[in-house]
Design an enzyme around this catalytic site. Structure first.
Site, PDB file in Angstrom:
ATOM      1  N   GLY A 328       1.193   1.933  -6.729  1.00 51.69           N
ATOM      2  CA  GLY A 328       1.582   3.313  -6.472  1.00 51.69           C
ATOM      3  C   GLY A 328       2.355   3.391  -5.160  1.00 51.69           C
ATOM      4  O   GLY A 328       3.066   2.447  -4.777  1.00 51.69           O
ATOM      5  N   SER A 329       2.165   4.482  -4.463  1.00 53.36           N
ATOM      6  CA  SER A 329       2.966   4.721  -3.248  1.00 53.36           C
ATOM      7  C   SER A 329       2.632   3.790  -2.101  1.00 53.36           C
ATOM      8  O   SER A 329       3.330   3.786  -1.088  1.00 53.36           O
ATOM      9  CB  SER A 329       2.780   6.168  -2.787  1.00 53.36           C
ATOM     10  OG  SER A 329       3.165   7.024  -3.827  1.00 53.36           O
ATOM     11  N   THR A 330       1.544   3.006  -2.226  1.00 57.53           N
ATOM     12  CA  THR A 330       1.247   2.087  -1.119  1.00 57.53           C
ATOM     13  C   THR A 330       2.326   1.025  -0.987  1.00 57.53           C
ATOM     14  O   THR A 330       2.363   0.293  -0.001  1.00 57.53           O
ATOM     15  CB  THR A 330      -0.122   1.389  -1.308  1.00 57.53           C
ATOM     16  OG1 THR A 330      -0.070   0.592  -2.490  1.00 57.53           O
ATOM     17  CG2 THR A 330      -1.252   2.401  -1.420  1.00 57.53           C
TER      18      THR A 330
END
Lengths: 635, 370
Positions: A328-330
């Protein structure tokens, strides 16, 4: 007397004497043959028969070494040895197994699960050995069986050391478990050529540190030369070579931290890996749910085994090193860094986010319906603006992305000292061409690059990869291999062997760019608009984080993801990565909460609890960190 | 009668007058060796040693009695003893106790006897008496009948089955026939016939008997079964070396690797502890026993006593040779004890009675030397 008669008598006597002489000669020859045989056996072949006689009378009895301890970085015992009595049956020497067990059950408690475990061991183990039917007998039970021993040929009470995990489920996936040596283990030991050293040993490490440091923990078997009689009974000990106990293994794990982290998960499934960026030492490694390794010590009973194995939560899987999750956004900090390093963006340049990105006639939606407005690189990380990264990944291209991410360890095993690590997937056209069969599938579509840019699509990494990448970033591009063992103590010589930090690589990065990314990630936790701000409100240390939400199911273009409409198991995974303090990072961690929803909601509070404990020594008030329900700021 | 030195000396002289000094010395030496070895072999069952001491006392008394009986009286007992023995053997076959799969023992209310044992004495007595009666003109027919007299008990004993005793009874009977002067041609013919009948006889043997013979050829084929006896006893003998491991220090014996170490395999115990030197002493004693026995036979007064003495003497040879040969692994395992050494009351009594008979023959030898 008549002359003729006398003559007859003389001749007869002569005949008799002749036959006596013949008999005497035959007897002498026969005795001569015996004498020759004696000389042959007792003089010529004496050495051979002497050896035979010695072989007959001397038997080598192995003495199993005591297994080494596993302790944490502060010396807290995580795996020890506990002495106790087992009731064992030698199947070969027992005429009627079923009846013997029935009769024994009148003296000691034997539950159906003890029986089924015994049967399982019987099927798995090479015969001739005695197998436990009951372990950890009480003193009263020992006395009862001992008094009736004569009734049970082949039944024995043995004093033995049991592997004991005093903290139960704590760090179960790090420690792993031990179990009885099965036929397959035996074959492996023989292939390794170490089976002689295992001749008195019953148990072997099956997973975790118990398995990967089996050789160190096991030690060296001792031997006793015993004089035995023809029935194999030991008469007396002739010589004795003591066993060398196994080495004690000290982990890098901080038990307090580990327990805080495990407790923070509550009943939720997921994983957490905390690393020391400067050394690669693993401070905590959590995979929830865990299991009690004590169940395995003397062969797990089939009921417990089925319960563990068939649980939908898969407690035996080590999610931290083998669970694959889209980041995801990590993943965004690394793409932002790539943009700076490759000159595709500058901190000053901005875009306008209308709430979507059109590409190839397809609409890639932003997490915030109206968009984030004017977005620069800093804001793109703090607010986690998807549109910014749709555009950026399109500008970078999949090859550049893959090339830039690979040195951070994405998509390759970290080399942590545990078995069963998964490698994950760093998507690239090459990977896709290898992975798929049909020419249609082998092709890389530009639209796929857009999904990769926000950590979705084919991206699949283990939590330890996420933690290692973050630690490397926190370390300015210097990567150390994650490791669980700090040092190994040789209990015999007192010698201590430190496991030195192992440098994997130095990624050439511009200091200013790294500083900028760290600065932006600090903003995630500090700025009011930051996605991690709520979780880190009032923190007494600086931290740099990034939230992430990984889709479990894909949402069609014009559909809106509604959590309440989605079954629990299909909800998004909640992710969070953070290191702290920003100036000199002491800890870098990655948290995944399966089906936890927004990264800020489930994963970030767990990270906060862990950091508070590690940096401030603050223990959380109660088990299970409260989810941050109000945190709706997308990510 | 008062006890004066003279009367005591006279009494002793009267008591011992029937005993032959050299023979007695040899037998006592052998018995001494036997008791010492048995003491070592029964380290865990001392009762056996004590029982054997008692057996020895009984057997010695039997020897003394036998030595007092003149050969003429013995001859009169020959036929009744033989018939009684035969009847008992038939009784065993019908009502005997089965021990270890063989029917050898007969319960006579207060004691159990092994009638086959007494046949070792009764058969030579019978055959010697038989040949003595027809001494004047022995024809082939007489030898044939003697053969039948021998074959009956041997067959009954072999059927029990007790191959060892059957072998000894056959041997002692054969020696009588041999010394009675059976023709060489007849002997050669019989030998040829015997060889030819090996194959059919093989079929009559019990499985375990066949196995014993096969095992002798290759003991390693069945190291834990039939070959175990031979392998372990050979190891015991071989590991004894020249000087032996010392009395009470045989590991094979004391760790129970030697089966039947009190009885048929006691020679393995002896040989392990006393080595080649001990074996030579034992062989020498047996050789002296045989020499003395043959000397007595050579000087015997009558045809009957000559045959009796010679056949009994050679029976001792057969005993010793078969037993030692078996333990040393050159003969098949047949249940033949080592004379005067192996444990066993009946066997010891038979052996001592035989020696008593030899002494009786010696006492009534030709007084006039020719």
């Amino acid at each position: 007397m008549h002359l003729a008669e006398l003559k007859d008598y003389e001749r007869e006597l002569y005949n008799f004497h002749l036959r006596m002489v013949i008999a005497a000669v035959v007897a002498l020859l026969a005795f001569g043959a015996l004498l020759a045989r004696f000389v042959y056996l007792q003089v010529l072949q004496h050495d051979y028969y002497q050896t035979k006689a010695e072989d007959n009378r001397i038997s080598i009895v192995p003495i199993a070494p005591n297994r080494g301890l596993i302790v944490d970085r502060n010396g807290i015992v995580l795996a020890g040895n506990d002495s106790g009595y087992t009731l064992e049956i030698a199947p070969d020497k027992t005429p009627d197994l079923e009846r013997t067990i029935d009769q024994l059950s009148k003296l000691v408690e034997i539950q159906p699960k003890d029986r089924s475990r015994f049967e399982r061991l019987l099927a798995e183990t090479r015969s001739a050995d005695s197998l436990p039917i009951r372990t950890r007998l009480s003193d009263a039970e020992v006395a009862r069986v001992a008094a009736n021993r004569y009734r049970f040929p082949g039944v024995e009470i043995k004093a033995r050391l049991f592997r004991d995990y005093p903290l139960g489920e704590t760090a179960s996936h790090v420690l792993g478990y031990t179990g009885r040596i099965t036929e397959r283990d035996q074959e492996r030991l023989e292939a390794l050529g170490v089976s002689a050293n295992y001749r008195g040993t019953d148990v072997i490490g099956k997973s975790g540190i118990e398995a990967s440091y089996q050789e160190d923990l096991h030690g060296n078997a001792g031997f006793e030369q015993v004089e035995i009689d023809a029935a194999g009974r030991a008469i007396r000990t002739l010589t004795r070579t003591a066993a060398h106990p196994g080495d004690d293994v000290a982990l890098t794990i901080d038990t307090g931290l580990q327990q805080v982290a495990e407790a923070a998960f509550g009943d939720r499934r997921g994983a957490l890996v905390a690393l020391e960026p400067a050394t690669g030492a693993v401070l905590a490694l959590v995979s929830q749910p865990g299991f009690d390794p004590n169940l395995f010590v003397d062969g797990i009973d089939p009921q417990s085994w089925d319960a563990l194995n068939n649980s939908p939560d898969h407690p035996l899987n080590n999610r931290a090193i083998a669970g694959l999750y889209p980041p995801g956004s990590t993943l965004k900090p690394y793409l932002a860094l790539a943009a700076l390093e490759l000159g595709k963006r500058t901190p000053k340049s901005s875009i306008v986010d209308p709430g979507y990105f059109m590409f190839g006639g397809r609409r890639f939606r932003d997490d915030r319906p109206g968009g984030h407005g004017v977005v620069n690189l800093y804001k793109s990380l703090v607010e986690s603006c998807d549109t910014y990264y749709y555009m950026l990944s399109n500008d970078l291209g999949i090859d550049a992305i893959a090339q830039f991410l690979a040195p951070f360890g994405f998509g390759s095993r970290t080399g942590i000292d545990l078995d069963g690590e998964a490698s994950g997937v760093l998507p690239s056209p090459e990977w896709k061409a290898k992975r798929f069969r049909s020419p249609e599938q082998k092709k890389w579509y530009p639209g796929e690059t857009i999904s990769v840019g926000i950590g979705q699509g084919y991206n699949a990494y283990t939590p330890i990869q996420l933690a290692l990448a973050l630690a490397t970033l926190a370390n300015g591009g210097v990567m150390y291999r994650p490791r669980l063992v700090d040092h190994i103590d040789n209990t015999r010589t007192g010698e201590r062997r430190y496991e030195e930090p192992q440098l994997v690589r130095r990624i050439p990065l511009h200091e200013a760019n790294v500083a900028f990314i760290k600065h932006a990630m600090e903003g995630v936790n500090r700025d009011p608009e930051g996605t991690g701000a709520r979780a880190f409100a009032g923190a007494q240390y600086t931290s740099a984080g990034k939230t992430g939400t990984a889709q479990v199911i894909s949402i069609k273009q014009n559909e809106k993801y509604e959590e309440k409409n989605v079954a629990e198991r299909l909800r998004d995974h909640s992710l969070y990565v953070v290191f702290a303090p920003v100036e000199s990072p002491k800890i870098a961690l990655a948290v995944v909460v399966e089906n936890g929803g927004f990264g800020a909601r489930a994963a970030a509070p767990i990270a906060r609890a862990v950091l508070d404990y590690y940096l401030l020594g603050k223990a959380p008030a109660r088990k299970g960190v409260k989810e941050d329900d109000s945190s709706q700021a997308g990510d | 009668m008062t006890l004066t030195p003279v009367t005591v000396r006279r009494a002793i002289a009267r008591m011992t007058s029937g005993l032959d000094g050299p023979l007695l010395a040899i037998v006592l030496a052998l018995t001494g060796i036997g008791l010492a070895t048995l003491y070592s072999a029964s380290y865990d069952t001392p009762a056996r040693f004590h029982a054997q001491l008692l057996n020895f006392a009984v057997a010695f008394a039997a020897l003394w009695v036998a030595a007092q009986v003149p050969p003429q009286t013995l001859a009169r007992f020959a036929l009744p003893a033989y018939l009684l023995g035969l009847a008992l053997l038939v009784a065993v076959a019908l009502f005997g106790d089965v021990v270890n799969g063989a029917r050898r023992w007969l319960h006579l209310g207060f004691l159990r006897v092994q009638p086959s044992e007494m046949m070792k004495i009764a058969v030579p007595l019978m055959l010697a008496w038989y040949f003595h009666r027809y001494e004047a003109a022995l024809r082939l027919r007489d030898f044939a009948l003697a053969g039948l007299l021998l074959a009956l008990p041997v067959a009954l004993i072999a059927r029990q089955p007790d191959l060892g005793t059957a072998l000894l009874v056959f041997a002692v009977g054969f020696y009588v026939i041999f010394f009675a002067g059976i023709g060489w041609k007849v002997l050669a013919t019989l030998a040829a016939l015997a060889l030819a009948s090996v194959a059919p006889l093989w079929g009559l043997l019990h499985d375990y008997q066949r196995k014993r013979i096969l095992t002798l050829l290759d003991p390693t084929q069945d190291p834990l079964g039939a070959g175990y006896h031979i392998i372990q006893s050979t190891i015991a003998v071989g590991s004894g070396g020249i000087a032996g491991k010392g009395w009470l220090h045989g590991t094979q014996a004391h760790l129970e690797f030697i089966p039947e170490r009190h009885t048929d395999f006691i020679f393995a115990v002896f040989s392990e502890e006393f080595g080649l030197i001990g074996n030579c002493v034992l062989l020498l004693l047996y050789a002296l026993l045989i020499g003395r026995g043959l000397m007595i036979a050579a000087n015997a007064a009558t045809y009957f006593s000559r045959l009796l003495a010679a056949s009994l003497t050679l029976m001792y040879f057969t005993y010793a040779f078969v037993n030692m040969g078996m333990v040393a692994g050159i003969l098949p395992v047949v249940g033949v004890p080592l004379p005067f050494v192996s444990y066993g009351g009946t066997s010891l009594a038979t052996l001592f009675i035989g020696v008593g008979l030899l002494m009786s023959v010696n006492r009534h030898r030709k007084l006039v030397q020719t």
